[in-house]
Design a protein around this motif. Structure first.
Motif, PDB file in Angstrom:
ATOM      1  N   GLY A  26       0.807  -1.065  -0.162  1.00  0.00           N
ATOM      2  CA  GLY A  26       0.231  -0.165  -0.091  1.00  0.00           C
ATOM      3  C   GLY A  26       0.753   1.322  -0.025  1.00  0.00           C
ATOM      4  N   PRO A  27       0.563   3.135   0.309  1.00  0.00           N
ATOM      5  CA  PRO A  27       1.079   2.993   0.162  1.00  0.00           C
ATOM      6  C   PRO A  27       2.482   3.356   1.556  1.00  0.00           C
ATOM      7  CG  PRO A  27      -1.481   4.371   0.161  1.00  0.00           C
ATOM      8  CD  PRO A  27      -1.089   2.442   0.298  1.00  0.00           C
ATOM      9  N   ASP A  28       1.825   3.016   2.089  1.00  0.00           N
ATOM     10  CA  ASP A  28       3.404   2.694   2.941  1.00  0.00           C
ATOM     11  C   ASP A  28       3.886   2.290   3.588  1.00  0.00           C
ATOM     12  OD1 ASP A  28       2.155   5.278   3.910  1.00  0.00           O
ATOM     13  OD2 ASP A  28       0.563   4.720   5.344  1.00  0.00           O
ATOM     14  N   ALA A  29       4.009   0.765   2.520  1.00  0.00           N
ATOM     15  CA  ALA A  29       4.306  -0.175   2.154  1.00  0.00           C
ATOM     16  C   ALA A  29       4.810  -0.544   0.633  1.00  0.00           C
ATOM     17  CB  ALA A  29       3.814  -1.627   2.572  1.00  0.00           C
ATOM     18  N   PRO A  30       5.222   0.293   0.238  1.00  0.00           N
ATOM     19  CA  PRO A  30       5.202   0.225  -1.797  1.00  0.00           C
ATOM     20  C   PRO A  30       5.941  -1.198  -2.192  1.00  0.00           C
ATOM     21  CG  PRO A  30       6.661   1.679  -0.778  1.00  0.00           C
ATOM     22  CD  PRO A  30       6.714   1.768   0.338  1.00  0.00           C
ATOM     23  N   ILE A  31       6.640  -1.430  -1.586  1.00  0.00           N
ATOM     24  CA  ILE A  31       7.273  -2.967  -1.986  1.00  0.00           C
ATOM     25  C   ILE A  31       7.201  -3.925  -1.198  1.00  0.00           C
ATOM     26  CG2 ILE A  31       9.470  -1.879  -1.108  1.00  0.00           C
ATOM     27  CD1 ILE A  31      10.899  -3.213  -3.913  1.00  0.00           C
ATOM     28  N   VAL A  32       6.982  -5.442  -1.820  1.00  0.00           N
ATOM     29  CA  VAL A  32       6.965  -7.068  -0.861  1.00  0.00           C
ATOM     30  C   VAL A  32       7.581  -8.129  -1.462  1.00  0.00           C
ATOM     31  CG1 VAL A  32       4.703  -7.368  -1.558  1.00  0.00           C
ATOM     32  CG2 VAL A  32       5.874  -7.370   0.542  1.00  0.00           C
ATOM     33  N   GLY A  33       8.219  -8.404  -0.921  1.00  0.00           N
ATOM     34  CA  GLY A  33       9.062  -9.852  -1.964  1.00  0.00           C
ATOM     35  C   GLY A  33       8.131 -11.272  -1.517  1.00  0.00           C
ATOM     36  N   LEU A  34       7.170 -11.836  -1.897  1.00  0.00           N
ATOM     37  CA  LEU A  34       6.027 -12.667  -1.522  1.00  0.00           C
ATOM     38  C   LEU A  34       6.651 -14.502  -2.362  1.00  0.00           C
ATOM     39  CD1 LEU A  34       3.047 -11.100  -2.944  1.00  0.00           C
ATOM     40  CD2 LEU A  34       4.075 -11.114  -1.053  1.00  0.00           C
ATOM     41  N   LEU A  35       6.376 -15.068  -0.820  1.00  0.00           N
ATOM     42  CA  LEU A  35       7.065 -16.488  -1.856  1.00  0.00           C
ATOM     43  C   LEU A  35       6.059 -17.290  -1.812  1.00  0.00           C
ATOM     44  CD1 LEU A  35      10.582 -16.161   0.282  1.00  0.00           C
ATOM     45  CD2 LEU A  35       9.999 -16.799  -2.091  1.00  0.00           C
ATOM     46  N   ASP A  36       6.193 -18.259  -2.887  1.00  0.00           N
ATOM     47  CA  ASP A  36       4.801 -19.332  -2.746  1.00  0.00           C
ATOM     48  C   ASP A  36       5.624 -20.761  -1.653  1.00  0.00           C
ATOM     49  OD1 ASP A  36       2.525 -21.277  -3.966  1.00  0.00           O
ATOM     50  OD2 ASP A  36       3.274 -20.813  -5.786  1.00  0.00           O
ATOM     51  N   VAL A  37       5.047 -20.798  -0.752  1.00  0.00           N
ATOM     52  CA  VAL A  37       5.527 -21.761   0.164  1.00  0.00           C
ATOM     53  C   VAL A  37       5.234 -23.439  -0.778  1.00  0.00           C
ATOM     54  CG1 VAL A  37       5.375 -22.933   2.411  1.00  0.00           C
ATOM     55  CG2 VAL A  37       5.865 -20.589   2.485  1.00  0.00           C
ATOM     56  N   ALA A  38       3.762 -22.709  -0.929  1.00  0.00           N
ATOM     57  CA  ALA A  38       3.275 -24.705  -2.016  1.00  0.00           C
ATOM     58  C   ALA A  38       4.506 -24.736  -3.164  1.00  0.00           C
ATOM     59  CB  ALA A  38       2.059 -24.339  -2.027  1.00  0.00           C
TER      60      ALA A  38
END
Length: 454
Positions: A26-38
């Protein structure tokens, strides 16, 4: 695209939407890394099945995940729980593997510049070591003679010198590679054979042809050369002294589409055809896959802070650039990434594709994740997702402009149509950036005085 590939894409779309809904993006969290556990678990299972299907019953096989590909403790522990070990290339990676709970007997230490203290620690722990060169082998001689080891498996890394793939920087079997003992250098092969003959405690032979950009045929040729050398050594010494072959990793990832190709199964079958004796049970095997295990299962998602136009070109200025993708930014021809467009609510973006650049936040013109890419028009507040970033992109943060490391979250379907997340790495704070940059020593230089100065 296989059903598994399609399911992976569907899980990714669900995770991006859920990350917005749950406030991870969101506006205050503009970048994230996502990992697909399955997806990660599925890749680990696929790797194990692929080699077991061509190996004689009872063949000892250790799949040691190359920790450099994703040096996050929860990831290494997840893979350990899926039956994998760890291949480490530094004291830091060894510490990460231990923190993840990987047993010492399932760790392989392959760094090309191991210090004497690092070798001593590895041997005391019972971690397998592959010596890179004659000088390192002399250090092992001293440790073995001193009786300071826990008698872990010890071996030598060789370079078959069979040539490069399409990316020179990831080709490790060239004539002048910094890795291993060159088998085609004058006297190189004979030195290796003699080294084993003089040291009954050397029991492993290791070679790694390279990674991204290395063809299956070149990988198989590197393994064949290693196998032939092991047979020569054992024939010379008159016993099966070399009992394990570490064949490295190196399986490339198809970054151009969602289709997984080549697969572990295809590679294992090719090895069985090219080197039949490899799987007949006489040798234990170690593999060191990294990128091919993790790349598909990671996504870096960044908010479009501004959408602009310059010189008739649309430009989406995002929060993902060189700090998370240095290889892609600096060498885009060798490391291109697919980009997926999502709207501000995390839904796949619709609309007729237009040519646009996807830019990062760093203060230089070349900070581009993608250039002249056909995508639905990205507007302010939309999301740009860099796909296939589960390997290296989370572990090679580049602190240009003192940009903070993004948070990383693993995800699984929650069983009720939603997505559950777990923190893998907390997002770095600005205060932590200052601390890493010597904040506690702000006066160190202004108060420094030469001895005897007034």
């Amino acid at each position: 695209m296989s059903e598994d590939d399609g399911e992976r894409a569907g899980r990714r779309d669900d995770a991006v939407r859920a990350a917005v809904e749950q406030g991870l993006l969101g506006p205050d969290a503009p970048i994230v890394g996502l990992l697909d556990v399955a997806g990660i678990r599925a890749s680990a299972a696929e790797l194990r099945r692929a080699f077991e299907s061509v190996a004689a019953p009872g063949t000892a096989i250790l799949h040691a995940f190359a920790v450099k590909a994703n040096p996050l403790v929860p990831v290494v522990r997840l893979l350990a729980g899926a039956g994998l070990g760890a291949e480490v290339a530094s004291a830091g990676e060894l510490a990460l593997a231990r923190a993840a709970g990987v047993p010492a007997e399932r760790i392989v230490f392959d760094a090309p510049a191991k210090t004497a203290a690092e070798l001593r620690e590895a041997l005391a722990l019972g971690v397998a070591v592959n010596a890179d060169n004659p000088q390192e082998l002399r250090r092992l001689d001293a440790l073995v003679s001193a009786g300071t080891t826990a008698s872990p498996p010890l071996g030598i890394r060789v370079n078959p010198q069979i040539g490069a793939g399409t990316i020179g920087a990831t080709s490790t079997a060239t004539a002048t590679s910094k890795f291993g003992v060159g088998l085609r250098d004058e006297g190189g092969r004979e030195w290796v054979v003699r080294a084993f003959a003089e040291r009954p405690w050397l029991t492993r032979l290791h070679a790694h042809t390279g990674s991204q950009g290395i063809s299956l045929s070149l990988l198989a040729r590197g393994v064949a050369e290693t196998y032939a050398l092991a047979e020569e050594i054992n024939a010379r010494v008159g016993r099966r002294q070399v009992d394990t072959l570490d064949i490295g990793g190196g399986l490339s990832v198809n970054f151009a589409s969602e289709v997984t190709e080549p697969t572990f199964a295809r590679y294992a079958r090719l090895l069985a055809e090219a080197v039949p004796g490899l799987f007949d049970g006489r040798y234990g095997l170690v593999t060191e896959f990294g990128r091919s295990l993790l790349a598909r299962h990671g996504t870096v998602v960044a908010r479009v802070e501004y959408a602009k136009s310059s010189g008739g070109r649309r430009i989406a200025v995002t929060h993902a650039g060189v700090q998370v993708a240095p290889r892609t930014v600096y060498v885009p021809g060798a490391w291109p990434l697919r980009i997926a467009a999502y709207d501000a609510k995390g839904r796949p973006k619709e609309g007729a594709p237009v040519v646009q650049d996807v830019a990062g936040p760093a203060c230089f013109a070349g900070d581009l994740l993608a250039e002249e890419r056909l995508l639905p028009p990205l507007e302010q507040g939309d999301l740009a997702a860099a796909l296939d970033t589960g390997a290296y992109y989370f572990g090679s943060h580049y602190s240009y402009n003192s940009l903070a490391r993004p948070g990383v979250y693993g995800f699984v379907p929650d069983g009720d149509g939603g997505v559950a997340f777990a923190v893998v790495r907390e997002p770095q704070t600005v205060a932590e950036v200052v601390a890493e940059s010597g904040g506690a020593h702000a006066d160190a230089l202004t108060t420094l005085r030469a001895t005897g100065s007034r």
